[in-house]
Write an enzyme that holds these catalytic residues in place. Sequence first.
Site, mmCIF file in Angstrom:
data_model
loop_
_atom_site.group_PDB
_atom_site.id
_atom_site.type_symbol
_atom_site.label_atom_id
_atom_site.label_comp_id
_atom_site.label_asym_id
_atom_site.label_seq_id
_atom_site.Cartn_x
_atom_site.Cartn_y
_atom_site.Cartn_z
ATOM 1 N N ASP A 1 1.851 5.378 0.697
ATOM 2 C CA ASP A 1 1.014 5.817 -0.434
ATOM 3 C C ASP A 1 1.544 5.371 -1.789
ATOM 4 O O ASP A 1 1.384 6.069 -2.788
ATOM 5 C CB ASP A 1 0.854 7.360 -0.439
ATOM 6 C CG ASP A 1 0.249 7.854 0.863
ATOM 7 O OD1 ASP A 1 -0.635 7.163 1.393
ATOM 8 O OD2 ASP A 1 0.667 8.916 1.341
ATOM 9 N N LYS B 1 -0.256 0.540 -2.563
ATOM 10 C CA LYS B 1 -0.250 -0.850 -2.068
ATOM 11 C C LYS B 1 -1.646 -1.450 -2.142
ATOM 12 O O LYS B 1 -1.818 -2.627 -2.453
ATOM 13 C CB LYS B 1 0.210 -0.884 -0.596
ATOM 14 C CG LYS B 1 1.615 -0.402 -0.362
ATOM 15 C CD LYS B 1 1.965 -0.420 1.118
ATOM 16 C CE LYS B 1 1.289 0.648 1.952
ATOM 17 N NZ LYS B 1 1.671 2.026 1.629
ATOM 18 N N GLY C 1 -4.014 4.652 4.880
ATOM 19 C CA GLY C 1 -5.196 5.012 4.107
ATOM 20 C C GLY C 1 -5.087 4.444 2.716
ATOM 21 O O GLY C 1 -4.174 4.786 1.981
ATOM 22 N N HIS C 2 -5.969 3.515 2.399
ATOM 23 C CA HIS C 2 -5.928 2.902 1.069
ATOM 24 C C HIS C 2 -7.213 3.225 0.337
ATOM 25 O O HIS C 2 -8.292 3.020 0.867
ATOM 26 C CB HIS C 2 -5.812 1.381 1.174
ATOM 27 C CG HIS C 2 -4.585 0.928 1.886
ATOM 28 N ND1 HIS C 2 -4.387 -0.366 2.281
ATOM 29 C CD2 HIS C 2 -3.490 1.602 2.273
ATOM 30 C CE1 HIS C 2 -3.212 -0.463 2.877
ATOM 31 N NE2 HIS C 2 -2.656 0.715 2.890
ATOM 32 N N GLN D 1 1.923 1.820 5.611
ATOM 33 C CA GLN D 1 2.991 2.816 5.503
ATOM 34 C C GLN D 1 4.082 2.333 4.532
ATOM 35 O O GLN D 1 3.813 1.480 3.707
ATOM 36 C CB GLN D 1 3.610 3.145 6.881
ATOM 37 C CG GLN D 1 2.728 3.994 7.766
ATOM 38 C CD GLN D 1 1.668 3.198 8.508
ATOM 39 O OE1 GLN D 1 1.971 2.208 9.141
ATOM 40 N NE2 GLN D 1 0.435 3.634 8.427
HETATM 41 P P1 IMO Z 1 -0.270 4.294 3.944
HETATM 42 O O1 IMO Z 1 -0.539 2.968 4.549
HETATM 43 C C1 IMO Z 1 2.008 7.992 3.956
HETATM 44 C C2 IMO Z 1 3.365 9.515 7.830
HETATM 45 C C3 IMO Z 1 2.753 10.796 8.347
HETATM 46 C C4 IMO Z 1 3.916 11.359 9.136
HETATM 47 C C5 IMO Z 1 4.533 10.118 9.750
HETATM 48 C C6 IMO Z 1 4.065 9.825 11.170
HETATM 49 O O2 IMO Z 1 -1.430 5.001 3.366
HETATM 50 O O3 IMO Z 1 0.876 4.212 2.984
HETATM 51 P P2 IMO Z 1 1.838 8.842 12.158
HETATM 52 O O4 IMO Z 1 0.430 9.356 12.092
HETATM 53 O O5 IMO Z 1 1.995 7.481 11.580
HETATM 54 O O6 IMO Z 1 2.434 8.948 13.513
HETATM 55 O O7 IMO Z 1 2.656 9.863 11.233
HETATM 56 O O8 IMO Z 1 4.154 9.048 8.911
HETATM 57 N N1 IMO Z 1 2.419 8.441 7.484
HETATM 58 C C7 IMO Z 1 2.104 8.079 6.239
HETATM 59 N N2 IMO Z 1 2.478 8.597 5.045
HETATM 60 N N3 IMO Z 1 1.212 6.907 3.958
HETATM 61 C C8 IMO Z 1 0.846 6.355 5.133
HETATM 62 O O9 IMO Z 1 0.161 5.210 5.200
HETATM 63 C C9 IMO Z 1 1.254 6.953 6.337
HETATM 64 N N4 IMO Z 1 1.067 6.696 7.651
HETATM 65 C C10 IMO Z 1 1.783 7.595 8.332
HETATM 66 O O10 IMO Z 1 2.359 11.639 7.303
HETATM 67 O O11 IMO Z 1 4.873 11.919 8.260
HETATM 68 MG MG MG Z 2 -2.267 5.968 1.920
#
Ligand code: IMO
Ligand code: MG
Length: 414
Positions: A13, A16, A40-41, A223
């Site tokens: 988050d 990006k 999630g973007h 992530q």
């Molecule tokens: P973007 O691409 C922030 C976190 C989840 C949890 C851990 C594992 O938007 O930056 P998962 O569902 O992947 O098995 O969850 O990772 N998490 C993220 N946190 N941004 C994300 O994606 C995330 N994708 C997974 O909250 O702590």
């Molecule tokens: Mg996100």
Amino acid sequence: MSVTMVLGSQWGDEAKGKIVDLLSQEAEIVARFNGGDNAGHTVINQFGTFKLRLTPNGFSNPKTICIIGPGVVVNLATLIAEIQMIRQAGLDVSERLWISPRCHVVMPYHPMVEAIYEMAKGNSSTGTTGRGMGPVYADKVSYNGIRLVDMVDEDGFGEKLKVQLQVKNALFKSFNLEPLDFQAVLQEKLDQYAQIKAMVRESFGLVQSSLQNNVAILLEGAQGSLLDNTWGTYPYCTASTTVSGGVTAGLGIAPKWINRVIGVAKAYTTRVGRGPMPTELNDAIGKVLQNEGKEFGTVTGRPRRCGWFDADLVAFTSKVNGFTEIALTKLDVLDTLSKIKIGVGYHTNGQKDGLAHYWEGDAHWLEEHEPEYVEVDGWMQSTKDVRQFEDLPPQAQAYVHRVEELVETPVTLV
Ligand code: IMO
Ligand code: MG
């Protein structure tokens, strides 16, 4: 300068999506290589506001090819809905979207298995996004996955599904959950596959010839590095490789081709889900960051935990990824603070000599350490409309320079 990576330098988050959208105007190819619809973007551009989880961010440029590389796991329902949403905005991505047949498919049992584990762990649950990421990648590495290519042959797909349901349904029954119906799952997945079939094509050849011809390729990481399955705060992490090296397996690009690695960092720190976060603020300042930064998850709507910028973490992720530069986002969220702190390392029991670093311990170790801070002056004025670095208040410029020094990487975009 043809291959650029955009990666999260913290816990995801970092905005990006905004950076990728900016750079994608010049990119001929935008590719995802890891993660799934846990990402999630939110992209806001002239076509509207898009909340995307799987579709690469080049979708708004009609000349850009979008690739979902083999390292990505695909939730077909999510993907189909996104393609439709983009179409409703007057754009068509279907001609330009390449989805690798090697991609593993998120099956209905994956989120169910995940929920069982999360429940069983209770207070030590990971706090996942609930998209089935752990189980789908676990099935992949244990030879139990179902790939898009497996859906071409309906009978073969049925056989594979039967085996998986035999094992998974036994688990569901023992947890008093309704078992999944073979025919219903089979039909649903075949119907969904039929809708995207034309876009399922291996991108390797395209990528390799593009590399040879110096075509501009943008690699969109999902992530953040601190959620990496190996280098993140395991087990409070995600299931895929989120660091730069993941692109070799996840898309088929050799390391020698990568010449620009942009680490996206928020001017403070956020985290969703559980796990250590040394600079977390559970006070009024944390609330300011959360409200000013609109820190609520794109996928789950969960409030994000907020805290000071942790330079030790980003110095580490810069090294592990080889960041050539940092894009520092959401600086204006700090506009109203009179004093700002930056984490510079950790200590335990007040021992501040020779501060420890993130990479020295695991998640448990990190939880037991306190961050050491430096404090700098805030600028106490709005920077929302500033477009040139020189027009930032001197304290804001000093903050950016301090970040650069501490993470030993130039900040090239604010
Ligand atoms: P973007 O691409 C922030 C976190 C989840 C949890 C851990 C594992 O938007 O930056 P998962 O569902 O992947 O098995 O969850 O990772 N998490 C993220 N946190 N941004 C994300 O994606 C995330 N994708 C997974 O909250 O702590
Ligand atoms: Mg996100």
